[in-house]
Structure formats: C-alpha cells, structure tokens
Design a protein around this motif. Structure first.
Motif, PDB file in Angstrom:
ATOM      1  N   VAL A   1       0.843  -1.196   0.000  1.00 21.10           N
ATOM      2  CA  VAL A   1       0.000   0.000   0.000  1.00 21.10           C
ATOM      3  C   VAL A   1       0.879   1.247   0.000  1.00 21.10           C
ATOM      4  CG1 VAL A   1      -1.774   1.265   1.254  1.00 21.10           C
ATOM      5  CG2 VAL A   1      -1.865  -1.222   1.160  1.00 21.10           C
ATOM      6  N   CYS A   2       1.940   1.212   0.803  1.00 17.26           N
ATOM      7  CA  CYS A   2       2.870   2.349   0.806  1.00 17.26           C
ATOM      8  C   CYS A   2       3.550   2.506  -0.550  1.00 17.26           C
ATOM      9  CB  CYS A   2       3.914   2.155   1.905  1.00 17.26           C
ATOM     10  SG  CYS A   2       3.221   2.109   3.568  1.00 17.26           S
ATOM     11  N   ALA A   3       3.866   1.373  -1.185  1.00 24.79           N
ATOM     12  CA  ALA A   3       4.475   1.454  -2.510  1.00 24.79           C
ATOM     13  C   ALA A   3       3.516   2.090  -3.509  1.00 24.79           C
ATOM     14  CB  ALA A   3       4.878   0.051  -2.985  1.00 24.79           C
ATOM     15  N   ALA A   4       2.228   1.786  -3.391  1.00 23.43           N
ATOM     16  CA  ALA A   4       1.244   2.414  -4.276  1.00 23.43           C
ATOM     17  C   ALA A   4       1.167   3.912  -4.025  1.00 23.43           C
ATOM     18  CB  ALA A   4      -0.130   1.768  -4.074  1.00 23.43           C
ATOM     19  N   ARG A   5       1.285   4.317  -2.764  1.00 21.92           N
ATOM     20  CA  ARG A   5       1.264   5.748  -2.467  1.00 21.92           C
ATOM     21  C   ARG A   5       2.492   6.441  -3.028  1.00 21.92           C
ATOM     22  NH1 ARG A   5      -0.458   4.923   3.847  1.00 21.92           N
ATOM     23  NH2 ARG A   5      -2.662   4.423   3.494  1.00 21.92           N
ATOM     24  N   VAL A   6       3.663   5.789  -2.903  1.00 23.75           N
ATOM     25  CA  VAL A   6       4.869   6.359  -3.493  1.00 23.75           C
ATOM     26  C   VAL A   6       4.725   6.480  -4.999  1.00 23.75           C
ATOM     27  CG1 VAL A   6       7.319   5.934  -3.893  1.00 23.75           C
ATOM     28  CG2 VAL A   6       6.375   5.594  -1.636  1.00 23.75           C
ATOM     29  N   ALA A   7       4.016   5.519  -5.599  1.00 21.62           N
ATOM     30  CA  ALA A   7       3.790   5.571  -7.044  1.00 21.62           C
ATOM     31  C   ALA A   7       2.799   6.646  -7.443  1.00 21.62           C
ATOM     32  CB  ALA A   7       3.297   4.208  -7.546  1.00 21.62           C
ATOM     33  N   GLY A   8       2.253   7.363  -6.463  1.00 20.94           N
ATOM     34  CA  GLY A   8       1.346   8.460  -6.773  1.00 20.94           C
ATOM     35  C   GLY A   8      -0.084   8.057  -6.980  1.00 20.94           C
ATOM     36  N   VAL A   9      -0.462   6.846  -6.582  1.00 21.90           N
ATOM     37  CA  VAL A   9      -1.841   6.406  -6.743  1.00 21.90           C
ATOM     38  C   VAL A   9      -2.725   7.153  -5.753  1.00 21.90           C
ATOM     39  CG1 VAL A   9      -3.385   4.409  -6.664  1.00 21.90           C
ATOM     40  CG2 VAL A   9      -1.037   4.139  -7.479  1.00 21.90           C
ATOM     41  N   GLY A  10      -3.877   7.645  -6.221  1.00 24.57           N
ATOM     42  CA  GLY A  10      -4.779   8.417  -5.371  1.00 24.57           C
ATOM     43  C   GLY A  10      -5.427   7.564  -4.293  1.00 24.57           C
ATOM     44  N   ARG A  11      -6.038   8.237  -3.317  1.00 27.34           N
ATOM     45  CA  ARG A  11      -6.619   7.535  -2.170  1.00 27.34           C
ATOM     46  C   ARG A  11      -7.727   6.575  -2.582  1.00 27.34           C
ATOM     47  NH1 ARG A  11      -7.315  12.685   1.912  1.00 27.34           N
ATOM     48  NH2 ARG A  11      -5.151  12.810   2.636  1.00 27.34           N
ATOM     49  N   ALA A  12      -8.603   7.033  -3.466  1.00 29.43           N
ATOM     50  CA  ALA A  12      -9.722   6.178  -3.864  1.00 29.43           C
ATOM     51  C   ALA A  12      -9.228   4.927  -4.570  1.00 29.43           C
ATOM     52  CB  ALA A  12     -10.688   6.954  -4.764  1.00 29.43           C
TER      53      ALA A  12
ATOM     54  N   LEU B   1      13.349   5.147   9.190  1.00 25.82           N
ATOM     55  CA  LEU B   1      12.467   6.290   9.422  1.00 25.82           C
ATOM     56  C   LEU B   1      12.883   7.481   8.573  1.00 25.82           C
ATOM     57  CD1 LEU B   1      11.646   6.456  13.249  1.00 25.82           C
ATOM     58  CD2 LEU B   1      10.076   6.123  11.350  1.00 25.82           C
ATOM     59  N   THR B   2      14.183   7.668   8.408  1.00 29.38           N
ATOM     60  CA  THR B   2      14.659   8.754   7.553  1.00 29.38           C
ATOM     61  C   THR B   2      14.204   8.548   6.115  1.00 29.38           C
ATOM     62  OG1 THR B   2      16.601   9.092   8.965  1.00 29.38           O
ATOM     63  CG2 THR B   2      16.718   9.933   6.720  1.00 29.38           C
ATOM     64  N   ALA B   3      14.328   7.317   5.617  1.00 34.78           N
ATOM     65  CA  ALA B   3      13.893   7.025   4.248  1.00 34.78           C
ATOM     66  C   ALA B   3      12.393   7.207   4.099  1.00 34.78           C
ATOM     67  CB  ALA B   3      14.303   5.606   3.871  1.00 34.78           C
ATOM     68  N   LEU B   4      11.619   6.754   5.082  1.00 36.21           N
ATOM     69  CA  LEU B   4      10.172   6.899   5.015  1.00 36.21           C
ATOM     70  C   LEU B   4       9.763   8.369   5.088  1.00 36.21           C
ATOM     71  CD1 LEU B   4       9.147   3.938   7.345  1.00 36.21           C
ATOM     72  CD2 LEU B   4       8.858   4.062   4.875  1.00 36.21           C
ATOM     73  N   ALA B   5      10.495   9.151   5.845  1.00 34.69           N
ATOM     74  CA  ALA B   5      10.169  10.573   5.975  1.00 34.69           C
ATOM     75  C   ALA B   5      10.369  11.305   4.650  1.00 34.69           C
ATOM     76  CB  ALA B   5      11.013  11.214   7.075  1.00 34.69           C
ATOM     77  N   VAL B   6      11.496  11.043   3.973  1.00 36.47           N
ATOM     78  CA  VAL B   6      11.726  11.738   2.704  1.00 36.47           C
ATOM     79  C   VAL B   6      10.819  11.196   1.607  1.00 36.47           C
ATOM     80  CG1 VAL B   6      14.107  12.244   3.327  1.00 36.47           C
ATOM     81  CG2 VAL B   6      13.604  10.189   2.015  1.00 36.47           C
ATOM     82  N   SER B   7      10.259  10.004   1.811  1.00 37.18           N
ATOM     83  CA  SER B   7       9.308   9.447   0.846  1.00 37.18           C
ATOM     84  C   SER B   7       7.867   9.787   1.188  1.00 37.18           C
ATOM     85  CB  SER B   7       9.449   7.916   0.788  1.00 37.18           C
ATOM     86  OG  SER B   7      10.753   7.549   0.453  1.00 37.18           O
ATOM     87  N   ARG B   8       7.648  10.542   2.262  1.00 39.01           N
ATOM     88  CA  ARG B   8       6.322  10.971   2.687  1.00 39.01           C
ATOM     89  C   ARG B   8       5.423   9.788   3.038  1.00 39.01           C
ATOM     90  NH1 ARG B   8       3.304  12.971  -0.716  1.00 39.01           N
ATOM     91  NH2 ARG B   8       2.372  14.688   0.433  1.00 39.01           N
TER      92      ARG B   8
END
Length: 677
Positions: free
Chosen positions: A202-213, A380-387
């Motif tokens: 799910v996080c990978a999908a968010r990084v890929a720019g997939v919208g919430r819906a 945590l640093t990597a996750l922070a810069v990846s939002r």
C-alpha cells in the motif's frame, strides 16, 4: 521554512514461508486471488447442508409467487381458522386462505427485503469504515468517533429508533434495519482497512502516486473482501430475523402485502387453538436464517485452505510506446536535499523524537549509503523523505527538497506531487513479499504506474511492465507477469520490485535493506542490478544496509547513523581505513575478515543502543565509548568538517587509521556482496 506532514510508522512483519506457499495472509484470513474456497466449503458436511438450505430458500424466492400466488390468496369462507388437514397442511387463516402456501409465497418478500436491508447496511458500513482512508486524518477521526458511539448502542434499539424516525412501512423498515447494522460492519471495515493500510504494498502504491480512492479500491478492499463477504452473509440472516421482528410488531410490511413476520403476528392471535398458523412462518424464519448463517460459517472455515488456480498467459502485446525524457533540471541541483530532519511520535511523557536533526544531500547519479544498528533511524529517515509517515508521527524539516522542489506539507501532496513521486522516486522495500499486493498479478501492479502517470492504455501499460521485467532479468517475463507474488522466489520478487520503480524514469532509488533476507548469490545479483540501473539511467541511489562491506563496495559516500543522528559522513573508499568516530570504528571492527583470529571471540560493540525515549544528556554514544570524557556526557557534539568530504560529530575523534586493512573497491560493486572479507 519548516515542512510538516503526517506519516506512517516504520517496519512491517515479514511474511511467513507457509503463508507464501498457501496464499498471503492479510485482513482477517488467508486471501487467495481467485482461490477455490467455495469448493472447500462444499466438501464439508456443514458446507453441503448450508448450500442445500440456501438453494432451497433461493428457489422459493424465485418461483414461490409464480407457482402458488393464486392458492395463497384464494378466500374460502367455508373453512375459516381450520387446523391442519389433507387439503390445508398448515390450516387456514381468518379468511380461509391456506397458511402453508402463504408462507411459501411470503419467502420472496421476506428474503428480498432482508437482502436489501443487508446491502444498505453493508454499503453504509463500508463507506463509514473506509472514511479514514478516503478523507484523511481529520475527517476520518470524526467519522470514527460517530461509529464508536453508534456501536455502543444495541442493534435492536437502533432499529426501533430508526423505525420511528423513518416511519411505519416497508421503506422505513428497510432503512431502519440497514442503518442499524451499518455501525457494526463499519467497525469491522475500519479494523481490516487499518491492518492492511500499513502494508508495504500500500505504501508502494502511495509512493507511485496512486490516489486515495484507487488505493482503497485496488489495493486494500480486495485484500479484505473475503472476511467482509463472510460477515455480510451472516449479517443477512440477522437482518432477516430483525425484519421479521419489525413486521411482527406492526412496524414493517403492511397489508395487503405480507411477509413471514406479518404472518407470524396474525397467527399468534390463535396460538392456543390453532398453533400451526404461527408455527409455519416461525419455522420458515428459522430455516432461512440458518441457511444464511451456516453459509457464512462454512465460508469462514473454508477461507485459508490453499487452492490452485490456472494462470493465463497474456497474449503478446504491442511494444510499449516510447516515453519522452523528463524535463531538464539544472545539473547542480541535488536530487535530494535534507536539512534538520526530525521525526517524532507521541509518548507517555511528551513527544519522542526518533530522528534528530538529520541533514544530507544526494547528487545526481550518486550512490549514498546509510549505515547503523537497528533502531538508529535509518528506515524512518527514508520513510520521511518518501512521505510515508502518517499520524501520529510528525515530520519537521528545515529543508526537504526533491529535484529542487520542496515536498509540500500535508498528506496528499496534490496531483503534481503524486505524479512527481510516482515517476521520479522509486522505493525498494526490505521484504518484497509484503511490498506487493497479494491479490493482484505482478504485471498489473507494474502497469498501474504507467496507467496513472504516463497516460498509456491498459495493453500498452502491460507491455511496458513486461519490458521492465525483462530489463531486471526476470526469466520468461511475459508468463511471469501473469503470476501472483507468492509464485515468485525472494530474489525474483526483489527484481520485480526494482522493475516497479523503473516504470517511470526515477531520479532517486531508495533501497531499504534490499538484500537482508536473500542469500549471498541473490544479494550479488540484486546489487549488480541496482548498479546497472544507476549507471544506465543516471539515477541516484540511497542504500540503507547493516552490511558494512556492501555499502563500502557499492556506494560513493557513507552516512553513519546512531540514535537518530548522522555521526559521521565520509567517502566509502575511506570507510574501512579512515573512520574517526568511535562508533564507526566499532562497527568496522565487528566485521570479521580473512585475518581475524579464529581462536578469539568475535569483536562486538559494547553496551546496548539507546532508545529514543531514554536519550542521555550529551553524546548518545558516550555510555558505550571507551574514549568518552566529561564533556561527552554533558554536551552533544555537532556534525562538523574533519577534512575533505569528511564530517564527524565527536568531541574526541580518533586521529589515526582504522585497525583493519583497507579493502580495494571492486570493479563490480556487488561482486563480493555478502562475503566476509
């Protein structure tokens, strides 16, 4: 200007081998895309009994009114309130109508109204339960609070309340039952969505720019569908009983229509002289309720039984359309610039800061390693810069820029930022089994990025996905694209994860422990692949690892982290010979090499790492450092220059070379990955 946003917690539990073989475990059960759980349910006596009862109820629902409406509505004043007989098996009512046929005909209205109320409750509960994932933190918390209040009331009380609000009649009863069952289903949905929403895929999908819906409908709900279907099936039986109860009380179906509850109410008046008139609809309610409940129980037991599915090989698709080069950026602009990055979480005595003032840059085409013990703040640093850190985590930074543009505050970032992250930033997680959606084929997951950001059609996107799988050396890429993650080996899943990042044109690849769970042979292949990608596309690499050797041979620069801070930064070719911080030297000394005396115990770093909620005054490494002085226990050293391209945060940095001999950097940076020098 400070940048603040909410992000996700770090770390995911690795998938177990058994779950990989039998189907990835997620939600409330074992979900197998397209599995044969229904066949498993029919093999058990419970499943066969439930299927038989359900089939009987559905047949009566479909054909009862067509076959027996005339006999059920025929008035015979000569046989009023008669008991069971050969002509009337369950007797007659006060107008001489046959009770048995009226019960059969009432099946359609009773079942359809119960199913309609269940569908309303499920849809409402699904929307309420998924609200936090759709609306964001603020509105989602408000909806959750409303659901928690509604769940505190008994369902029958809610049904009676809504029945009064919506009025007497069929429509009011449907709305009352539906809205009364919605809070319980919403609570279940919230729990399942929250459990899956933290998975890496799910996080990978968010990084890929997939919208919430789309994240909700494509990556979350398919992985919790089975427990939701099971509970909806069981809920249909409860709705049937509740609807019959409202009709029995006179709040549901009104004359001249009739359902089982209304027939039960009419027959109750003569229960002592003519019990069959009340017994027949009561038995019908029980049988239909059992049919739905037993079906749900049988499916619940069958979910999780491994099943097989034949896989189709996609037809050869056209070659992918060429993707134009990205807009040119100034060559002197770093890919990633971070200053004073802090990540904190709420604690019992105030915020706990897990990342404390981290700052670094990653240049174009540069490879930077991030090394430290577990809990030092690397991931945590990597996750922070990846939002990817969500509530209750809070990220604050003096500067947080990607490709010269500041990462915006908030947790969506807008369409432009989602597109930027989806095409220019690639994330390779530690465990690819949890990084892929187990309910989607590998090819579809890769193609989703192209569909979302490159404006390609479905066939073109799938063709591009197959091409990327070939580029990362996945054998038989076209056939493998039609398979699910559990059908890939660990190394092949990691290659596919890298291929997912290459669906766009990444300027930065963040690899979080990409070789931890792999054997040394696959380690070498994965690291060689990352190096080839970096050389071919000019992408920068931020490599997080525990392995000093891997970082020394793969990266250009190395950042050493301890207790949420960068304590030393130096070129990788000097890591084994010129480290000056005591912690860095201790890490280097713990790695055995060819000259290690096998008769002596292996070197270890003394003491235990500090935890973020118990940070000591002064230097965090002082309690474990043999060279610490009084100043180290009172003043926290800052990271300052200690030579060309070398920074160290220590009051008493070591002046001499490190104890172990220098290791020459290999022509193939991954040639000796995983080997102990």
């Amino acid at each position: 200007m400070a940048v603040e946003y909410q992000a996700r917690g770090a770390g995911e539990e690795p998938a177990k081998d058994a779950a990989v073989r039998g189907g990835a475990r997620h939600g409330a059960g074992f979900a197998r895309p397209g599995g044969t759980w229904w066949r498993s349910a029919l093999r058990s006596p419970l499943g066969r009994c439930a299927a038989g009862l359900l089939l009987l109820v559905l047949l009566l629902t479909a054909f009862g009114p067509l076959l027996w409406s005339g006999r059920a509505d025929a008035i015979d004043t000569g046989h009023l309130l008669e008991g069971p007989s050969a002509q009337h098996w369950m007797g007659t009512d006060n107008l001489g109508r046959d009770v048995f046929f009226r019960v059969l005909v009432a099946t359609r209205l009773s079942v359809l109204l119960a199913l309609l109320a269940t569908a309303l409750g499920v849809l409402t509960g699904l929307l309420l339960g998924a609200a936090p994932a759709l609306l964001g933190r603020g509105a989602g918390r408000a909806v959750t609070a409303v659901v928690n209040i509604a769940v505190a009331f008994p369902g029958l009380l809610l049904a009676l309340f809504f029945a009064v609000v919506f009025g007497v009649g069929t429509t009011g009863a449907v709305l009352a039952i539906g809205f009364a069952t919605a809070p319980g289903f919403a609570r279940l949905t919230q729990t399942l969505v929250a459990s899956v929403g933290e998975r890496d895929y799910v996080c990978a999908a968010r990084v890929a720019g997939v919208g919430r819906a789309r994240v909700l409908t494509r990556h979350i709900l398919p992985n919790v569908a089975e427990p939701l279907i099971v509970n909806a099936t069981i809920g249909a039986g409860g709705a049937l009983l509740a609807f019959s109860g409202l009709s029995f009380l006179g709040l549901g179906v009104q004359a001249p229509s009739y359902d089982w509850g209304r027939l039960l109410g009419e027959g109750l008046n003569g229960i002592y002289t003519h019990p069959a008139a009340a017994l027949a609809p009561g038995v019908a309610v029980i049988v239909a309720g059992l049919a739905f409940n037993l079906t749900g129980e049988a499916v619940a037991r069958a979910v999780g039984v491994p099943g097989a599915r034949a896989h189709r090989t996609p037809a050869a698709a056209a070659r992918p359309a060429p993707v134009g080069p990205p807009a040119a950026e100034p060559r002197d602009t770093p890919v990633l610039a971070v200053e004073d990055l802090r990540v904190s979480f709420p604690g019992p005595h105030g915020p706990v800061t897990a990342v404390r003032g981290v700052g670094f840059t990653v240049g174009r085409g540069e490879s930077v390693g991030l090394v430290g013990e577990s809990g030092s703040g690397k991931s945590l640093t990597a996750l922070a810069v990846s939002r990817l850190i969500e509530h209750p985590g809070v990220v604050d930074a003096g500067r947080l820029e990607f490709l010269g543009a500041p990462l915006p505050a908030g947790d969506g970032g807008g369409t432009a930022m989602r597109k930027l992250l989806g095409t220019r930033l690639a994330m390779v997680f530690q465990d690819p089994m949890t990084s892929f959606n187990p309910a989607m084929r590998i090819g579809r997951q890769l193609a989703e990025v192209a569909e979302q950001h490159l404006a390609t059609g479905r066939r073109e996107a799938l063709a591009r996905a197959v091409e990327r799988l070939r580029e990362v050396r996945v054998p038989a890429a076209e056939r493998r694209a039609a398979q699910y993650p559990h059908e890939f080996s660990g190394g092949m899943r990691q290659r596919a994860m890298i291929g997912l990042g290459l669906m766009g044109r990444p300027a930065l690849i963040i690899a979080d422990e990409p070789t931890t769970a792999l054997d040394v042979t696959v380690q070498r292949q994965v690291l060689s692949l990352l190096e080839r990608v970096r050389a071919a596309d000019g992408a920068a690499l931020l490599l997080i690892s525990h392995d000093i050797n891997v970082v020394a041979r793969t990266c250009d620069r190395v950042l050493i982290m301890y207790a949420g801070r960068v304590v030393e930064e130096l070129p990788s070719h000097r890591l084994l010979t010129a480290a000056r911080h005591p912690y860095t030297r201790a890490l280097v000394a713990t790695v055995p090499h060819m000259e290690t005396d096998l008769d002596r115990p292996l070197t270890v770093v003394p003491g235990r790492p500090v935890t973020p909620d118990r940070m000591p005054a002064g230097c965090a490494f002082a309690p474990r450092c043999s060279a610490a002085g009084d100043r180290c226990r009172t003043d926290d050293p800052v990271l300052r220059a200690s030579g060309p391209d070398h920074r160290v945060a220590c009051w008493y940095p070591h002046p001499g070379p490190a104890a172990r001999p220098r290791a020459e950097k290999s022509a193939d940076p991954a040639a000796e990955a995983g080997e102990r020098p």
